[in-house]
Design a protein around this motif. Sequence first.
Motif, PDB file in Angstrom:
ATOM      1  N   GLU A  86      -6.441   8.556  -4.630  1.00 22.18           N
ATOM      2  CA  GLU A  86      -7.622   7.729  -4.346  1.00 22.18           C
ATOM      3  C   GLU A  86      -8.409   7.438  -5.615  1.00 22.18           C
ATOM      4  O   GLU A  86      -8.929   6.332  -5.809  1.00 22.18           O
ATOM      5  CB  GLU A  86      -8.499   8.448  -3.328  1.00 22.18           C
ATOM      6  CG  GLU A  86      -9.538   7.607  -2.645  1.00 22.18           C
ATOM      7  CD  GLU A  86     -10.213   8.387  -1.528  1.00 22.18           C
ATOM      8  OE1 GLU A  86     -11.039   9.271  -1.830  1.00 22.18           O
ATOM      9  OE2 GLU A  86      -9.885   8.127  -0.349  1.00 22.18           O
TER      10      GLU A  86
ATOM     11  N   SER B 104       2.497   4.549   1.323  1.00 23.29           N
ATOM     12  CA  SER B 104       2.886   5.021   2.655  1.00 23.29           C
ATOM     13  C   SER B 104       2.891   6.543   2.667  1.00 23.29           C
ATOM     14  O   SER B 104       3.393   7.173   1.738  1.00 23.29           O
ATOM     15  CB  SER B 104       4.275   4.507   3.030  1.00 23.29           C
ATOM     16  OG  SER B 104       4.307   3.110   3.095  1.00 23.29           O
TER      17      SER B 104
ATOM     18  N   SER C 178       1.373   1.694  -5.246  1.00 22.05           N
ATOM     19  CA  SER C 178       1.129   1.088  -3.934  1.00 22.05           C
ATOM     20  C   SER C 178       2.428   0.815  -3.178  1.00 22.05           C
ATOM     21  O   SER C 178       2.398   0.481  -1.991  1.00 22.05           O
ATOM     22  CB  SER C 178       0.344  -0.213  -4.095  1.00 22.05           C
ATOM     23  OG  SER C 178       1.076  -1.133  -4.887  1.00 22.05           O
TER      24      SER C 178
ATOM     25  N   VAL D 152      -7.228   4.506  -7.444  1.00 21.94           N
ATOM     26  CA  VAL D 152      -7.460   3.225  -6.770  1.00 21.94           C
ATOM     27  C   VAL D 152      -8.917   2.772  -6.876  1.00 21.94           C
ATOM     28  O   VAL D 152      -9.206   1.617  -7.153  1.00 21.94           O
ATOM     29  CB  VAL D 152      -7.049   3.313  -5.283  1.00 21.94           C
ATOM     30  CG1 VAL D 152      -7.381   2.015  -4.542  1.00 21.94           C
ATOM     31  CG2 VAL D 152      -5.569   3.638  -5.157  1.00 21.94           C
TER      32      VAL D 152
ATOM     33  N   ASP E  69      -7.678   0.439   3.881  1.00 17.55           N
ATOM     34  CA  ASP E  69      -6.329  -0.085   4.084  1.00 17.55           C
ATOM     35  C   ASP E  69      -5.456   0.044   2.830  1.00 17.55           C
ATOM     36  O   ASP E  69      -4.689  -0.861   2.486  1.00 17.55           O
ATOM     37  CB  ASP E  69      -6.391  -1.555   4.518  1.00 17.55           C
ATOM     38  CG  ASP E  69      -5.184  -1.953   5.377  1.00 17.55           C
ATOM     39  OD1 ASP E  69      -4.518  -1.058   5.902  1.00 17.55           O
ATOM     40  OD2 ASP E  69      -4.919  -3.173   5.485  1.00 17.55           O
ATOM     41  N   GLU E  70      -5.578   1.190   2.152  1.00 19.74           N
ATOM     42  CA  GLU E  70      -4.778   1.452   0.955  1.00 19.74           C
ATOM     43  C   GLU E  70      -3.664   2.460   1.219  1.00 19.74           C
ATOM     44  O   GLU E  70      -2.896   2.796   0.327  1.00 19.74           O
ATOM     45  CB  GLU E  70      -5.674   1.965  -0.181  1.00 19.74           C
ATOM     46  CG  GLU E  70      -6.697   0.963  -0.692  1.00 19.74           C
ATOM     47  CD  GLU E  70      -6.075  -0.166  -1.496  1.00 19.74           C
ATOM     48  OE1 GLU E  70      -4.882  -0.057  -1.847  1.00 19.74           O
ATOM     49  OE2 GLU E  70      -6.776  -1.161  -1.759  1.00 19.74           O
ATOM     50  N   VAL E  71      -3.579   2.970   2.438  1.00 25.47           N
ATOM     51  CA  VAL E  71      -2.502   3.884   2.805  1.00 25.47           C
ATOM     52  C   VAL E  71      -2.110   3.626   4.258  1.00 25.47           C
ATOM     53  O   VAL E  71      -2.973   3.429   5.119  1.00 25.47           O
ATOM     54  CB  VAL E  71      -2.900   5.369   2.600  1.00 25.47           C
ATOM     55  CG1 VAL E  71      -4.079   5.770   3.474  1.00 25.47           C
ATOM     56  CG2 VAL E  71      -1.712   6.301   2.842  1.00 25.47           C
ATOM     57  N   SER E  72      -0.813   3.574   4.505  1.00 26.06           N
ATOM     58  CA  SER E  72      -0.308   3.475   5.875  1.00 26.06           C
ATOM     59  C   SER E  72       0.243   4.839   6.272  1.00 26.06           C
ATOM     60  O   SER E  72       0.824   5.548   5.441  1.00 26.06           O
ATOM     61  CB  SER E  72       0.776   2.400   5.989  1.00 26.06           C
ATOM     62  OG  SER E  72       1.824   2.633   5.068  1.00 26.06           O
TER      63      SER E  72
ATOM     64  N   MET F  22       0.832  -1.204   0.000  1.00 24.84           N
ATOM     65  CA  MET F  22       0.000   0.000   0.000  1.00 24.84           C
ATOM     66  C   MET F  22       0.866   1.253   0.000  1.00 24.84           C
ATOM     67  O   MET F  22       2.043   1.193   0.363  1.00 24.84           O
ATOM     68  CB  MET F  22      -0.925  -0.002   1.221  1.00 24.84           C
ATOM     69  CG  MET F  22      -0.221   0.233   2.542  1.00 24.84           C
ATOM     70  SD  MET F  22      -1.320   0.175   3.967  1.00 24.84           S
ATOM     71  CE  MET F  22      -1.533  -1.602   4.126  1.00 24.84           C
TER      72      MET F  22
END
Length: 222
Positions: free
Chosen positions: A217, A3, A170, A220, A80-83, A1
């Motif tokens: 976004e 960051s 990602s 995605v 849960d596509e970005v930390s 994903m």
Amino acid sequence: MLSLVIAEASLELVPKELQHHNSVVSHARKMGKRPSEILLDNSWHFGAMKGIKNEIKRGRPDLVHFCLLEACTIPLYFEDEVSVYVHTLDDKVIIVEPGVHLPKSYHRFAGLMEKLFAERVIKSDGQKLLEIKNMTFSDLIDKIKPENVIGLASEGTESSYHDAAATCTSESCLVVGAFPKGDFSDSVKKRIDSLLSVDANPLEAHVVIARVLYEYEKTVFM
């Protein structure tokens, strides 16, 4: 994903050398805490902060609050596509676990951060929500191991929100500074592969985060 690193964030407890200043002592007393237990905040501690090292980049924890709200209240985060990580000016890293609901109230946010600095980990029902570690920016990049590191700053190469997002995958790491004035330090710049300026105006970090993450976004979900 993807960051997101909120870098050199203006978030710290009052340093030892300022803990006996009248403005700090008075503010801590109002909060019912020791001077060593409260966040350094220019709104309250302006007099104490005059002349301290790196003064222009310190004492604005509210900026970090804004940035985290922008990053952690969007579909990209909840899917849960970005930390999300916060790297502070004094080389601490806050790891934000997936699905955390951060306080909208700044007062509650400040209390949460003070608790995190004291306890190092925040849990709810046995589940880890936030953790803080001693870690440099370079160490954090080594931990993430991104395929490219993209920094956003007014001094960068002219770009746009759309084009900056288009360079992200990602496996990328996006870096935005959360300090009131100044530029990234050399130690941060040397780990950035592409430094981009996405707007002709010097916008605040939370605005840049919101717009670039929205553009990403769309790649995605749309």
